[in-house]
Structures are given as C-alpha cells and as structure tokens.
Design a protein around this motif. Structure first.
Motif, PDB file in Angstrom:
ATOM      1  N   THR A   9       0.749  -1.093   0.055  1.00  0.00           N
ATOM      2  CA  THR A   9       0.170  -0.027   0.116  1.00  0.00           C
ATOM      3  C   THR A   9       0.883   1.267   0.012  1.00  0.00           C
ATOM      4  N   PHE A  10       0.478   2.121  -1.003  1.00  0.00           N
ATOM      5  CA  PHE A  10       1.243   3.670  -1.070  1.00  0.00           C
ATOM      6  C   PHE A  10       0.193   4.544  -0.358  1.00  0.00           C
ATOM      7  N   ASP A  11       0.625   5.403   0.502  1.00  0.00           N
ATOM      8  CA  ASP A  11       0.002   6.486   1.026  1.00  0.00           C
ATOM      9  C   ASP A  11       0.314   7.387  -0.016  1.00  0.00           C
ATOM     10  N   CYS A  12      -0.530   8.384  -0.554  1.00  0.00           N
ATOM     11  CA  CYS A  12      -0.120   9.188  -1.559  1.00  0.00           C
ATOM     12  C   CYS A  12      -1.295  10.542  -1.656  1.00  0.00           C
ATOM     13  N   ALA A  13      -0.877  11.468  -2.685  1.00  0.00           N
ATOM     14  CA  ALA A  13      -1.659  12.571  -2.620  1.00  0.00           C
ATOM     15  C   ALA A  13      -2.728  12.131  -4.014  1.00  0.00           C
ATOM     16  N   ASP A  14      -2.248  11.638  -4.926  1.00  0.00           N
ATOM     17  CA  ASP A  14      -3.393  11.339  -6.087  1.00  0.00           C
ATOM     18  C   ASP A  14      -2.867   9.927  -6.469  1.00  0.00           C
ATOM     19  N   ALA A  15      -4.172   9.108  -5.974  1.00  0.00           N
ATOM     20  CA  ALA A  15      -3.964   7.419  -5.872  1.00  0.00           C
ATOM     21  C   ALA A  15      -4.128   7.000  -7.521  1.00  0.00           C
ATOM     22  N   TRP A  16      -4.752   7.569  -8.280  1.00  0.00           N
ATOM     23  CA  TRP A  16      -5.065   7.253  -9.678  1.00  0.00           C
ATOM     24  C   TRP A  16      -3.749   7.606 -10.546  1.00  0.00           C
ATOM     25  N   ALA A  17      -3.282   8.869 -10.208  1.00  0.00           N
ATOM     26  CA  ALA A  17      -2.133   9.239 -10.996  1.00  0.00           C
ATOM     27  C   ALA A  17      -0.734   8.534 -10.644  1.00  0.00           C
ATOM     28  N   LEU A  18      -0.454   8.151  -9.209  1.00  0.00           N
ATOM     29  CA  LEU A  18       0.515   7.323  -8.761  1.00  0.00           C
ATOM     30  C   LEU A  18       0.313   5.769  -9.157  1.00  0.00           C
ATOM     31  N   GLY A  19      -0.830   5.316  -9.243  1.00  0.00           N
ATOM     32  CA  GLY A  19      -1.187   4.043  -9.538  1.00  0.00           C
ATOM     33  C   GLY A  19      -0.666   3.845 -11.037  1.00  0.00           C
ATOM     34  N   GLY A  20      -1.150   4.926 -11.851  1.00  0.00           N
ATOM     35  CA  GLY A  20      -0.874   5.037 -13.240  1.00  0.00           C
ATOM     36  C   GLY A  20       0.446   4.833 -13.727  1.00  0.00           C
ATOM     37  N   PHE A  21       1.255   5.598 -12.935  1.00  0.00           N
ATOM     38  CA  PHE A  21       2.816   5.578 -12.929  1.00  0.00           C
ATOM     39  C   PHE A  21       3.212   4.422 -12.809  1.00  0.00           C
ATOM     40  N   TRP A  22       2.914   3.581 -11.600  1.00  0.00           N
ATOM     41  CA  TRP A  22       3.503   2.490 -11.329  1.00  0.00           C
ATOM     42  C   TRP A  22       2.927   1.502 -12.204  1.00  0.00           C
ATOM     43  N   LYS A  23       1.622   1.368 -12.774  1.00  0.00           N
ATOM     44  CA  LYS A  23       1.063   0.262 -13.781  1.00  0.00           C
ATOM     45  C   LYS A  23       2.061   0.380 -14.946  1.00  0.00           C
ATOM     46  N   ASP A  24       2.432   1.578 -15.622  1.00  0.00           N
ATOM     47  CA  ASP A  24       3.485   1.800 -16.571  1.00  0.00           C
ATOM     48  C   ASP A  24       4.809   1.136 -16.342  1.00  0.00           C
ATOM     49  N   VAL A  25       5.330   1.368 -15.090  1.00  0.00           N
ATOM     50  CA  VAL A  25       6.622   0.792 -14.597  1.00  0.00           C
ATOM     51  C   VAL A  25       6.692  -0.802 -14.742  1.00  0.00           C
ATOM     52  N   LEU A  26       5.641  -1.216 -14.237  1.00  0.00           N
ATOM     53  CA  LEU A  26       5.662  -2.604 -14.173  1.00  0.00           C
ATOM     54  C   LEU A  26       4.607  -3.461 -14.805  1.00  0.00           C
TER      55      LEU A  26
END
Length: 127
Positions: A9-26
């Motif tokens: 779990t990542f605590d974050c400011a923008d769940a969808w933006a940060l999740g989208g970044f990690w989706k691209d990475v992985l």
C-alpha cells in the motif's frame, strides 16, 4: 500458520495518477473492481502476486522510504530502462553505476518514493 502479502500500500496525494505511473513501470493492470471516482486505486500483476494499492492521504512524504522496490528490466538494459522510466515521470535521485557496468540507479516516482533500477538478468549473466 503463515501469512502472505496481498497488497503493498502506498499512501499518496493522487491515487490514480501514482497508480498509473506504477502500472506503466511494472506492466500491471487495473483490478476489475476499480471504478472511476473511487478514491483508492488497485493494480495487479498477471501472475497472481501481490497488488499495489494506492490510498490518498492528506500529508505528504516527509522522509526517505524505509522500504523500496528494486526493479529489473525484463527486456533491454538497465540504462535503457532508466531512460524509459525518466520518460514516464520518474526523476533521478542518485547514480551508483560503475565503470565495469555493475551498479544501480536510484529513481523517485512522481510523489518522491525512491526505487532502484538494477541490471537485467542478461546483463548480470554476461559478466
């Protein structure tokens, strides 16, 4: 009895933006229950391993991560992967590459969470 990791779990400011970044990475995909407008965002791997869950919190990141990912390119080289990740929004924190080709690069995701990019399996076995 033992336990298994279900999500990281990542605590974050923008769940969808940060999740989208990690989706691209992985190369993860959206969890089928994600719906636009949800605050939380879950991405999952194709192999049934742990998902990554992103949850918005009001406070920002304030110190170095106590745990971080070490990622390894599945194709290409470490240096090519570093360039790709910089192109999708990562920033370089430090460079630990050595003249003999060993070493790693520390990057940060768009919210400042550090992670390392190591050499690919092919690069490691070529030495």
């Amino acid at each position: 009895m033992t336990s298994r990791i279900r999500h990281l779990t990542f605590d974050c400011a923008d769940a969808w933006a940060l999740g989208g970044f990690w989706k691209d990475v992985l190369g993860y995909t959206d969890h089928p229950e994600n719906e636009p407008g949800d605050e939380e965002y879950l991405i999952i791997p194709g192999d049934g391993g742990p998902g990554l869950l992103f949850i918005p919190v009001p406070e920002g990141k304030s110190a170095k991560n106590r745990i971080h990912f070490d990622v390894v390119p599945q194709t290409g080289t470490r240096d090519e992967e570093v360039e790709r990740l910089l192109g999708v929004g990562a920033t370089q924190v430090s460079d630990h590459r050595r003249p003999d080709g060993t070493g790693w690069v520390v990057l940060a995701d768009p919210e400042g969470n550090e992670f390392c990019v190591e050499r690919s399996r092919a690069e490691r076995s070529a030495v």
